[in-house]
Design a protein around this motif. Structure first.
Motif, mmCIF file in Angstrom:
data_model
loop_
_atom_site.group_PDB
_atom_site.id
_atom_site.type_symbol
_atom_site.label_atom_id
_atom_site.label_comp_id
_atom_site.label_asym_id
_atom_site.label_seq_id
_atom_site.Cartn_x
_atom_site.Cartn_y
_atom_site.Cartn_z
ATOM 1 N N VAL A 113 4.188 -16.190 11.303
ATOM 2 C CA VAL A 113 3.277 -14.869 11.517
ATOM 3 C C VAL A 113 3.699 -14.178 10.102
ATOM 4 O O VAL A 113 2.637 -13.757 9.490
ATOM 5 C CB VAL A 113 3.230 -14.231 12.698
ATOM 6 C CG1 VAL A 113 2.894 -12.959 12.340
ATOM 7 C CG2 VAL A 113 2.931 -14.912 13.857
ATOM 8 N N GLY A 114 4.569 -13.857 9.669
ATOM 9 C CA GLY A 114 5.235 -13.105 8.702
ATOM 10 C C GLY A 114 4.650 -13.697 7.336
ATOM 11 O O GLY A 114 4.163 -12.934 6.644
ATOM 12 N N LEU A 115 4.835 -15.112 7.296
ATOM 13 C CA LEU A 115 4.310 -15.759 6.106
ATOM 14 C C LEU A 115 2.809 -15.852 5.854
ATOM 15 O O LEU A 115 2.397 -15.507 4.846
ATOM 16 C CB LEU A 115 4.872 -17.111 6.257
ATOM 17 C CG LEU A 115 6.403 -17.394 5.732
ATOM 18 C CD1 LEU A 115 6.466 -18.864 5.767
ATOM 19 C CD2 LEU A 115 6.596 -16.851 4.256
ATOM 20 N N LEU A 124 -1.745 -13.406 3.247
ATOM 21 C CA LEU A 124 -2.937 -12.652 3.240
ATOM 22 C C LEU A 124 -3.127 -11.214 2.374
ATOM 23 O O LEU A 124 -3.970 -11.091 1.880
ATOM 24 C CB LEU A 124 -3.439 -12.171 4.794
ATOM 25 C CG LEU A 124 -4.441 -11.780 4.997
ATOM 26 C CD1 LEU A 124 -6.048 -12.508 4.741
ATOM 27 C CD2 LEU A 124 -4.967 -11.175 6.605
ATOM 28 N N SER A 125 -1.681 -10.785 2.486
ATOM 29 C CA SER A 125 -1.615 -9.597 1.608
ATOM 30 C C SER A 125 -1.753 -9.756 0.171
ATOM 31 O O SER A 125 -2.395 -9.036 -0.574
ATOM 32 C CB SER A 125 -0.548 -8.684 1.726
ATOM 33 O OG SER A 125 0.691 -9.574 1.419
ATOM 34 N N VAL A 126 -1.300 -10.997 -0.416
ATOM 35 C CA VAL A 126 -1.452 -11.496 -1.541
ATOM 36 C C VAL A 126 -2.993 -11.751 -2.050
ATOM 37 O O VAL A 126 -3.426 -11.545 -2.984
ATOM 38 C CB VAL A 126 -0.666 -12.874 -2.005
ATOM 39 C CG1 VAL A 126 -0.876 -13.251 -3.212
ATOM 40 C CG2 VAL A 126 0.873 -12.214 -1.906
ATOM 41 N N LEU A 127 -3.621 -12.482 -1.035
ATOM 42 C CA LEU A 127 -5.020 -12.697 -1.095
ATOM 43 C C LEU A 127 -6.141 -11.390 -1.400
ATOM 44 O O LEU A 127 -6.759 -11.113 -2.138
ATOM 45 C CB LEU A 127 -5.482 -13.509 -0.394
ATOM 46 C CG LEU A 127 -5.155 -15.021 -0.396
ATOM 47 C CD1 LEU A 127 -5.636 -15.588 0.926
ATOM 48 C CD2 LEU A 127 -5.690 -15.504 -1.553
ATOM 49 N N ASP A 180 1.815 -9.869 -5.076
ATOM 50 C CA ASP A 180 3.012 -9.667 -4.123
ATOM 51 C C ASP A 180 3.871 -8.406 -4.391
ATOM 52 O O ASP A 180 3.899 -8.028 -5.395
ATOM 53 C CB ASP A 180 3.997 -10.833 -4.129
ATOM 54 C CG ASP A 180 5.032 -10.780 -3.125
ATOM 55 O OD1 ASP A 180 4.750 -10.356 -2.014
ATOM 56 O OD2 ASP A 180 6.108 -11.182 -3.390
ATOM 57 N N GLY A 181 4.700 -7.845 -3.454
ATOM 58 C CA GLY A 181 5.471 -6.766 -3.712
ATOM 59 C C GLY A 181 4.970 -5.587 -3.394
ATOM 60 O O GLY A 181 5.648 -4.281 -3.662
ATOM 61 N N PHE A 212 1.874 -4.513 6.309
ATOM 62 C CA PHE A 212 1.268 -5.432 7.086
ATOM 63 C C PHE A 212 2.241 -6.237 7.788
ATOM 64 O O PHE A 212 1.953 -6.990 8.914
ATOM 65 C CB PHE A 212 0.190 -6.103 6.208
ATOM 66 C CG PHE A 212 -0.898 -7.092 6.981
ATOM 67 C CD1 PHE A 212 -1.351 -6.616 8.030
ATOM 68 C CD2 PHE A 212 -0.934 -8.329 6.625
ATOM 69 C CE1 PHE A 212 -2.369 -7.616 8.851
ATOM 70 C CE2 PHE A 212 -1.803 -9.232 7.171
ATOM 71 C CZ PHE A 212 -2.168 -8.946 8.306
ATOM 72 N N LEU A 213 3.160 -6.825 6.963
ATOM 73 C CA LEU A 213 4.204 -7.787 7.578
ATOM 74 C C LEU A 213 4.732 -7.187 8.698
ATOM 75 O O LEU A 213 5.007 -7.809 9.804
ATOM 76 C CB LEU A 213 5.261 -8.208 6.585
ATOM 77 C CG LEU A 213 6.416 -8.901 6.925
ATOM 78 C CD1 LEU A 213 6.510 -10.249 7.336
ATOM 79 C CD2 LEU A 213 7.709 -8.629 5.786
#
Length: 92
Positions: free
Chosen positions: A51-53, A58-61, A66-67, A74-75
């Protein structure tokens, strides 16, 4: 970028998800919730990690890179929600 560099980048990308998943499972074991689903600790770790990955991907998209703190937020929300579901928090 060589294969070893790619491995290190992917390892660095997955490290926050692994740390949050491990922390949630450890705290769940220490809290000792009795009405937990019949999933062993390593199963809960694997579910929270996946779920974390997915949340980080999704946050990168959505955010474009990232970062960012919004991605890490969200993670945390996604992993905490899956841990709540695994510990049958809706029945409390």
């Amino acid at each position: 970028m060589g294969p070893l560099d790619l491995f290190y980048h992917l390892l660095g990308f997955a490290a926050p998800a692994a740390a949050v998943a491990a922390w949630l499972v450890l705290m769940g074991l220490l809290m000792g919730r009795q009405n937990s689903l019949a999933v062993p600790w390593y199963g809960k770790f694997a579910i929270n990690f996946m779920v974390g990955l997915m949340a980080l991907g999704l946050s990168v998209l959505v955010l474009g890179r990232d970062g960012k703190m919004a991605g890490y937020g969200f993670l945390l929300v996604a992993c905490a929600s899956s841990q709540w579901f695994l510990s049958r928090g809706w029945r409390a």
